[in-house]
Design an enzyme around this catalytic site. Structure first.
Site, PDB file in Angstrom:
ATOM      1  N   SER A 327      48.562  35.484  48.873  1.00 44.73           N
ATOM      2  CA  SER A 327      48.171  34.050  48.190  1.00 44.73           C
ATOM      3  C   SER A 327      48.579  32.930  48.796  1.00 44.73           C
ATOM      4  CB  SER A 327      49.387  34.303  47.046  1.00 44.73           C
ATOM      5  OG  SER A 327      48.612  33.439  46.075  1.00 44.73           O
ATOM      6  N   ASP A 445      42.943  41.935  39.925  1.00 38.54           N
ATOM      7  CA  ASP A 445      43.897  40.302  40.082  1.00 38.54           C
ATOM      8  C   ASP A 445      42.660  39.053  39.315  1.00 38.54           C
ATOM      9  OD1 ASP A 445      44.988  38.168  40.772  1.00 38.54           O
ATOM     10  OD2 ASP A 445      44.461  38.545  43.156  1.00 38.54           O
ATOM     11  N   HIS A 473      46.971  41.144  41.756  1.00 35.71           N
ATOM     12  CA  HIS A 473      47.620  39.777  42.553  1.00 35.71           C
ATOM     13  C   HIS A 473      49.189  40.648  43.472  1.00 35.71           C
ATOM     14  CE1 HIS A 473      47.469  35.708  44.038  1.00 35.71           C
ATOM     15  NE2 HIS A 473      49.057  35.959  43.610  1.00 35.71           N
TER      16      HIS A 473
END
Length: 524
Positions: A327, A445, A473
């Site tokens: 991320s 995600d 995610h």
């Protein structure tokens, strides 16, 4: 005694009692801070920081609104948990990061043998003047030389043209040959946005059709003015890509988490690769996990956190380093790969998003005051569980609790989201990377669309995109075996340039032109 005198005496006694209690609390606070300083500077290092606890009471949020102060939820204290592999690094005065550093024992023996081998090589070179040190190259230094050449042109209308002129690496090199993956657990994404250039003129051209009598010849189209490029970047270098095994003492793996996480989200990967003999390093970002949490918003900007990771990288870096980011941590891995191209050997980007410059959103919920985020902490944790995991069962809740995901103070969370300003990290910045990159994306995600990772694969020079269908995610926590196998195969991968002659006879990626439109900055 009159009633007025009695009330006066009582108010004085209450005031003195309040002053005494305030002094006692002040002394206790000073004593705790002194102990904390001694604990940080102690040599034993058998410490951890207390995990952040979310404020789930609306009363705490109301008190925070009234007082305008937020408590620092990260305090050092004694713990009975083992501290093996955990270190506390002071990157700046008063800025301490917790780092999990696992160094295999075999590296000490291997390094002694390597030093003895170097001494023997130097003696042989002195005895024989014709011999050179390059004649006795260790297996760790062997690899495949790849020609990295591309031309990046940016026009004033926002169009980005990338010409790949060097060697082409094929994406079928990652097929999970170990057989540890379940059938159909990964999806190979083909990029079909490249424009093929004609290799030769048509050998049988169609003759022009004569116009009937009486008709005028149509006017030729107006000549288009030649566009002048706004910026042109030329890249022409040679990179040696080799297989990175756990037995190699010059290989180090760096794991970087994102907003609201901690190094605990990498527990499966750290244990897996440390057992294989790799040296692993995983830091806690400032305000996350067990690192110190400065109560100033400037401590959580992208540049401040990037300098922290630069200090960690320079402290633990080896000759061949592999960066693994998740991320928001992908942006820091990109920064380090751009700053240290000779030290960064490979990069793994897990749900990192597109190659766009970072800019905080002014309409985000994280722009609300910290006291409001205190009240919304339960809602934020629930929404993260729903969007970050493909399933919302008891297992996922336990993973969320153990991994400290989204378990930071509201002040830190707000400062992290507001500090995502990185205008240099645009598409041209990513296109300049010549390091091989593995992109891992969770199909479910809800934070990062797959189109963003596809665009990242189009921009990068050597990129391989793998999509895990049952992941979201937090795919490295949901599907640890699948992710570990993908990462391990990528670490062991070495390009096979034996097909280079065949690729020269056909139209491949290196003979194409990629035309894209530059996107606006976004926040991650």
């Amino acid at each position: 005694m009159s009633r007025i005198a009695w009330h006066s005496a009582r108010s004085k006694s209450i005031g003195s009692d309040f002053s005494q209690r305030k002094c006692i609390l002040l002394r206790e606070s000073i004593r705790v801070r002194t102990i904390s300083h001694r604990q940080w500077t102690g040599a034993q290092g058998k410490l951890i920081l207390q995990k952040s606890t979310m404020l789930t009471s609306i009363t705490d949020g109301i008190l925070c609104c009234l007082t305008g102060k937020t408590t620092n939820l990260v305090l050092p204290l004694e713990s009975s948990e083992p501290s093996d592999g955990f270190e506390f690094v002071e990157v700046k005065p008063g800025r301490v990061l917790r780092v999990r550093h696992i160094k295999p024992e075999h590296q000490h023996i291997h390094r002694e043998k390597q030093d003895a081998r170097k001494d023997k090589t130097n003696v042989d070179c002195d005895a024989n003047g014709d011999a050179s040190p390059e004649d006795s190259i260790d297996d760790e230094d062997a690899g495949t030389s790849v020609h990295c050449k591309r031309k990046i042109t940016v026009y004033r209308n926002g169009q980005l043209v990338i010409e790949n002129l060097g060697d082409a690496l094929h994406s079928e090199i990652l097929q999970c040959q170990d057989g540890d993956l379940e059938p159909c657990s990964t999806v190979e994404v083909e990029l079909a946005d490249y424009k093929e250039m004609p290799s030769s003129p048509d050998p049988n051209p169609t003759p022009p059709v004569p116009l009937p009598s009486g008709e005028q010849k149509p006017a030729p189209p107006p000549r288009r003015r030649r566009r002048k490029p706004k910026r042109t970047v030329l890249i022409d270098s040679t990179r040696v890509i080799s297989s990175c095994k756990g037995t190699h003492s010059d290989v180090a793996l760096f794991f970087v988490h994102g907003v609201g996480g901690s190094l605990d989200i990498w527990s499966s990967q750290l244990n897996f690769f440390s057992r294989l003999g790799y040296e692993v390093i995983a830091p806690d970002l400032a305000g996350h996990g067990a690192s110190t949490a400065p109560q100033i918003a400037a401590a959580y900007t992208f540049y401040a956190l990037a300098e922290d990771l630069r200090a960690i990288f320079k402290r633990y870096a080896r000759k061949r380093n592999i960066l693994i980011g998740h991320s928001y941590g992908v942006s820091f891995c990109t920064f380090l790969a751009h700053e240290y191209p000779d030290l960064v050997h490979k990069v793994v980007m897990i749900n990192g998003g597109g190659p766009t410059a970072l800019e905080p959103s002014l309409c985000s919920i994280f722009q609300l005051p910290s006291c409001v985020l205190h009240c919304l902490s339960p809602c934020l944790a629930w929404s993260f569980l729903k969007a970050g995991f493909a399933r919302q069962g008891a297992k996922e809740k336990q993973l969320l609790k153990q991994g400290n995901a989204f378990n930071v103070s509201p002040f830190v969370l707000r400062a992290m989201m507001s500090g995502q300003y990185w205008p240099e990290g645009d598409e041209v910045y990513h296109a300049e990377l010549t390091v091989p990159i593995l992109l891992v994306h969770g199909m479910c995600d809800k934070f990062v669309p797959m189109e963003e990772d596809q665009r990242m694969a189009e921009i990068l020079l050597f990129a391989f995109l793998k999509v895990i269908e049952e992941g979201s995610h937090m795919v490295m926590m949901e599907c640890p075996d699948t992710v570990n196998t993908l990462l391990h195969e990528f670490f062991l991968w070495e390009p096979d340039m034996s097909r280079k002659g065949e690729a020269d006879n056909t139209v491949s990626i290196c003979d194409t032109i990629n035309t894209l439109k530059i996107k606006k900055p976004t926040d991650k």
